[in-house]
Design a protein around this motif. Structure first.
Motif, PDB file in Angstrom:
ATOM      1  N   GLU A 233      21.927  -0.019  18.884  1.00  0.00           N
ATOM      2  CA  GLU A 233      20.853  -1.020  18.961  1.00  0.00           C
ATOM      3  C   GLU A 233      20.793  -1.832  17.667  1.00  0.00           C
ATOM      4  O   GLU A 233      20.643  -3.063  17.705  1.00  0.00           O
ATOM      5  CB  GLU A 233      19.507  -0.340  19.212  1.00  0.00           C
ATOM      6  CG  GLU A 233      19.359   0.221  20.605  1.00  0.00           C
ATOM      7  CD  GLU A 233      18.090   1.026  20.783  1.00  0.00           C
ATOM      8  OE1 GLU A 233      17.516   0.965  21.885  1.00  0.00           O
ATOM      9  OE2 GLU A 233      17.658   1.730  19.833  1.00  0.00           O
TER      10      GLU A 233
ATOM     11  N   LEU B 290      23.580  -4.340  17.625  1.00  0.00           N
ATOM     12  CA  LEU B 290      23.303  -5.443  18.539  1.00  0.00           C
ATOM     13  C   LEU B 290      22.253  -6.394  17.965  1.00  0.00           C
ATOM     14  O   LEU B 290      22.402  -7.619  18.043  1.00  0.00           O
ATOM     15  CB  LEU B 290      22.854  -4.910  19.900  1.00  0.00           C
ATOM     16  CG  LEU B 290      22.639  -5.957  20.987  1.00  0.00           C
ATOM     17  CD1 LEU B 290      23.885  -6.814  21.195  1.00  0.00           C
ATOM     18  CD2 LEU B 290      22.236  -5.272  22.282  1.00  0.00           C
TER      19      LEU B 290
ATOM     20  N   MET C 259      23.117 -10.222  17.305  1.00  0.00           N
ATOM     21  CA  MET C 259      22.331 -11.227  18.025  1.00  0.00           C
ATOM     22  C   MET C 259      21.566 -12.126  17.049  1.00  0.00           C
ATOM     23  O   MET C 259      21.461 -13.333  17.270  1.00  0.00           O
ATOM     24  CB  MET C 259      21.355 -10.557  18.996  1.00  0.00           C
ATOM     25  CG  MET C 259      22.001  -9.938  20.212  1.00  0.00           C
ATOM     26  SD  MET C 259      22.672 -11.160  21.352  1.00  0.00           S
ATOM     27  CE  MET C 259      21.192 -12.030  21.852  1.00  0.00           C
TER      28      MET C 259
ATOM     29  N   ILE D  97      16.538 -11.459  21.905  1.00  0.00           N
ATOM     30  CA  ILE D  97      17.258 -10.275  21.422  1.00  0.00           C
ATOM     31  C   ILE D  97      16.786  -9.032  22.178  1.00  0.00           C
ATOM     32  O   ILE D  97      17.598  -8.235  22.647  1.00  0.00           O
ATOM     33  CB  ILE D  97      17.076 -10.105  19.904  1.00  0.00           C
ATOM     34  CG1 ILE D  97      17.713 -11.289  19.157  1.00  0.00           C
ATOM     35  CG2 ILE D  97      17.672  -8.783  19.430  1.00  0.00           C
ATOM     36  CD1 ILE D  97      17.392 -11.352  17.673  1.00  0.00           C
TER      37      ILE D  97
ATOM     38  N   GLY E 140      15.592  -8.785  25.069  1.00  0.00           N
ATOM     39  CA  GLY E 140      16.060  -8.841  26.447  1.00  0.00           C
ATOM     40  C   GLY E 140      17.442  -8.240  26.642  1.00  0.00           C
ATOM     41  O   GLY E 140      17.823  -7.872  27.745  1.00  0.00           O
ATOM     42  N   ARG E 141      18.185  -8.118  25.552  1.00  0.00           N
ATOM     43  CA  ARG E 141      19.526  -7.525  25.607  1.00  0.00           C
ATOM     44  C   ARG E 141      19.524  -6.029  25.334  1.00  0.00           C
ATOM     45  O   ARG E 141      20.558  -5.379  25.429  1.00  0.00           O
ATOM     46  CB  ARG E 141      20.445  -8.203  24.577  1.00  0.00           C
ATOM     47  CG  ARG E 141      20.648  -9.661  24.811  1.00  0.00           C
ATOM     48  CD  ARG E 141      21.519  -9.847  26.005  1.00  0.00           C
ATOM     49  NE  ARG E 141      21.781 -11.264  26.204  1.00  0.00           N
ATOM     50  CZ  ARG E 141      22.523 -11.723  27.162  1.00  0.00           C
ATOM     51  NH1 ARG E 141      23.077 -10.907  28.026  1.00  0.00           N
ATOM     52  NH2 ARG E 141      22.719 -12.999  27.291  1.00  0.00           N
ATOM     53  N   ILE E 142      18.348  -5.476  24.972  1.00  0.00           N
ATOM     54  CA  ILE E 142      18.248  -4.050  24.653  1.00  0.00           C
ATOM     55  C   ILE E 142      17.257  -3.417  25.626  1.00  0.00           C
ATOM     56  O   ILE E 142      16.042  -3.588  25.477  1.00  0.00           O
ATOM     57  CB  ILE E 142      17.779  -3.826  23.200  1.00  0.00           C
ATOM     58  CG1 ILE E 142      18.658  -4.598  22.223  1.00  0.00           C
ATOM     59  CG2 ILE E 142      17.787  -2.337  22.864  1.00  0.00           C
ATOM     60  CD1 ILE E 142      18.166  -4.570  20.791  1.00  0.00           C
TER      61      ILE E 142
END
Length: 78
Positions: free
Chosen positions: A37, A40, A44, A55, A57-59
């Motif tokens: 995480e 990422l 991001m 950001i 929304g991607r985790i």
């Protein structure tokens, strides 16, 4: 990841003489992220900047507030 990041604060005594530790609001609300995480979030952020909702929304399972708080704590000393 340094686990001491959430323990910043000052010591004080309660009315019964016990010592307590006060933590600042940022450290108190710190959410621990996995290495994946963290990676990422950093990647991001390089791409989209401070767009925390994008950001998060991607985790899966993370909110924009958690991501922003994570970023603030990681960068408070820089």
């Amino acid at each position: 990841m340094d686990s001491s990041s959430g323990s910043q604060g000052k010591n004080s005594k309660t009315s019964d003489g016990c010592e307590t530790k006060e933590v600042n609001n940022t450290a108190q609300n710190f959410v621990h992220f996995t290495e994946e995480e963290e990676d990422l979030v950093f990647r991001m952020h390089r791409l989209v900047g401070n767009r925390w909702e994008l950001i998060a929304g991607r985790i899966p399972g993370r909110t924009a507030k958690e991501v922003e708080m994570f970023w603030a704590v990681k960068h408070q000393n820089t």
